[in-house]
Design a protein around this motif. Sequence first.
Motif, short mmCIF file in Angstrom:
data_model
loop_
_atom_site.label_atom_id
_atom_site.label_comp_id
_atom_site.label_asym_id
_atom_site.label_seq_id
_atom_site.Cartn_x
_atom_site.Cartn_y
_atom_site.Cartn_z
N GLU A 127 0.83 -1.20 0.00
CA GLU A 127 0.00 0.00 0.00
C GLU A 127 0.86 1.26 0.00
O GLU A 127 0.57 2.23 -0.71
CB GLU A 127 -0.93 -0.01 1.21
CG GLU A 127 -2.00 -1.10 1.15
CD GLU A 127 -2.81 -1.16 2.43
OE1 GLU A 127 -2.44 -0.47 3.41
OE2 GLU A 127 -3.81 -1.90 2.47
N ILE A 128 1.93 1.23 0.80
CA ILE A 128 2.83 2.38 0.84
C ILE A 128 3.46 2.62 -0.53
O ILE A 128 3.53 3.75 -1.02
CB ILE A 128 3.92 2.18 1.92
CG1 ILE A 128 3.28 2.16 3.31
CG2 ILE A 128 4.99 3.25 1.82
CD1 ILE A 128 4.26 1.84 4.42
N ALA A 129 3.92 1.53 -1.16
CA ALA A 129 4.54 1.66 -2.48
C ALA A 129 3.53 2.12 -3.52
O ALA A 129 3.86 2.92 -4.41
CB ALA A 129 5.15 0.33 -2.90
N PHE A 130 2.29 1.66 -3.41
CA PHE A 130 1.25 2.03 -4.39
C PHE A 130 0.92 3.50 -4.32
O PHE A 130 0.75 4.17 -5.35
CB PHE A 130 0.00 1.17 -4.16
CG PHE A 130 -1.13 1.50 -5.08
CD1 PHE A 130 -1.13 1.04 -6.39
CD2 PHE A 130 -2.19 2.28 -4.65
CE1 PHE A 130 -2.18 1.35 -7.25
CE2 PHE A 130 -3.24 2.58 -5.49
CZ PHE A 130 -3.23 2.12 -6.80
N PHE A 131 0.80 4.03 -3.09
CA PHE A 131 0.36 5.43 -2.95
C PHE A 131 1.52 6.42 -3.03
O PHE A 131 1.32 7.56 -3.47
CB PHE A 131 -0.37 5.61 -1.62
CG PHE A 131 -1.74 4.98 -1.60
CD1 PHE A 131 -2.79 5.55 -2.31
CD2 PHE A 131 -1.98 3.82 -0.89
CE1 PHE A 131 -4.05 4.96 -2.30
CE2 PHE A 131 -3.23 3.23 -0.88
CZ PHE A 131 -4.27 3.80 -1.59
N THR A 132 2.70 6.04 -2.58
CA THR A 132 3.83 6.97 -2.60
C THR A 132 4.76 6.76 -3.79
O THR A 132 5.52 7.67 -4.13
CB THR A 132 4.66 6.83 -1.31
OG1 THR A 132 5.22 5.50 -1.24
CG2 THR A 132 3.80 7.09 -0.09
N GLY A 133 4.69 5.58 -4.41
CA GLY A 133 5.59 5.29 -5.52
C GLY A 133 5.49 6.29 -6.66
O GLY A 133 6.52 6.84 -7.09
N PRO A 134 4.30 6.57 -7.20
CA PRO A 134 4.20 7.54 -8.30
C PRO A 134 4.75 8.91 -7.91
O PRO A 134 5.45 9.55 -8.71
CB PRO A 134 2.70 7.60 -8.58
CG PRO A 134 2.18 6.28 -8.12
CD PRO A 134 3.00 5.92 -6.93
N GLY A 135 4.45 9.36 -6.68
CA GLY A 135 4.97 10.66 -6.25
C GLY A 135 6.48 10.67 -6.16
O GLY A 135 7.14 11.64 -6.56
#
Length: 345
Positions: free
Chosen positions: A40-48
């Motif tokens: 979840e962390i990678a999904f939400f912060t990855g693009p940013g």
Amino acid sequence: METSGKGAGPVGDTSSAGPRTASPDVMAMRRQDQRRKWGEIAFFTGPGLILFALFVLFPVASAARYSLYKWNGIKKFSEAEFIGFENYARALWGGNDPATREAFKTAYTEPFWEALSHNLLIIVASMAVQLPLALLIALVLNRKFPGRSFVRVVIFAPYVISEVIAGVMWFIIFDPNGIATKFMESIGLNAPSGGWFESQTWGIWTVFFIVTWKYLGLAIILFLAGLSGVPQELQEAASIDGASWWQVQRRINIPLIGPTIRIWVFLSLIGSIQLFDMVWVLNRGGTQGQYATIATFMMQFGYFRKDVGFGSAVAVIMFLISLIVAVAYMLTILRRDNDNSELAR
């Protein structure tokens, strides 16, 4: 008693004394929860993070690399001449070569420090003029009166107007034959000779007036948002106790919106250091750099004079100044607000 030595019952039971090991199913569920959390962390912060690395870290690293070379941006970078920190030396004190130092001081160093002084002047003027003016207007608009919403929209409107549109509009207004000049003449005053922007005295102050008009609305809206969070009961209680309107503002409202004020100061500091759009539209900082900033100075040398290496060095210097100011402000000023918010929890 006989039961005390038998090891029977809770007193003598030693099976629960040692550490309990989780079953394989529980361990598998915990690992699954951990993987899901990191997913979840990678999904939400990855693009940013990818965008940040692509549009911030990579350009900064590229500018730092180019700043070590003498390169015009036209020929291949592999053919550029490595000169180390000479570009930084030219900007700061005229270079390391005694034979060319005086010439470089006139061509590079003096315009650089003059542009930096304009940024500092805008910072000081913003704190001295924009802050009290925006705070006073916000305190007045915080009161209920007919048409308050319309007035708020009108005040905030300049901020949402494009810098290009606003700059062109004011450039026409302050033209030597524009409305501002004719108004000065109509009241018996002389406009600056040669035009408002070409004046060594009035150029930077004219730009500051335009910048204040453009960005004052943001400060007012931020302060109004902070005032909306002040409990109405405190103000009413102070009024019942005989406090005047100004005493209520000075003792209650202004202290309680202190964090909002400090956030605006932070944004104003960084924005003043990186000021470019409005100044560039207004004749690229002046024909003689009357109101040039670090950003417009960088653009003049890096793009129009085809000195990409020197322009990159100026960009790195501007980045370091912004970084130092931001970190110092956060550690000294904003840290107190963060500590107080943690204690409030």
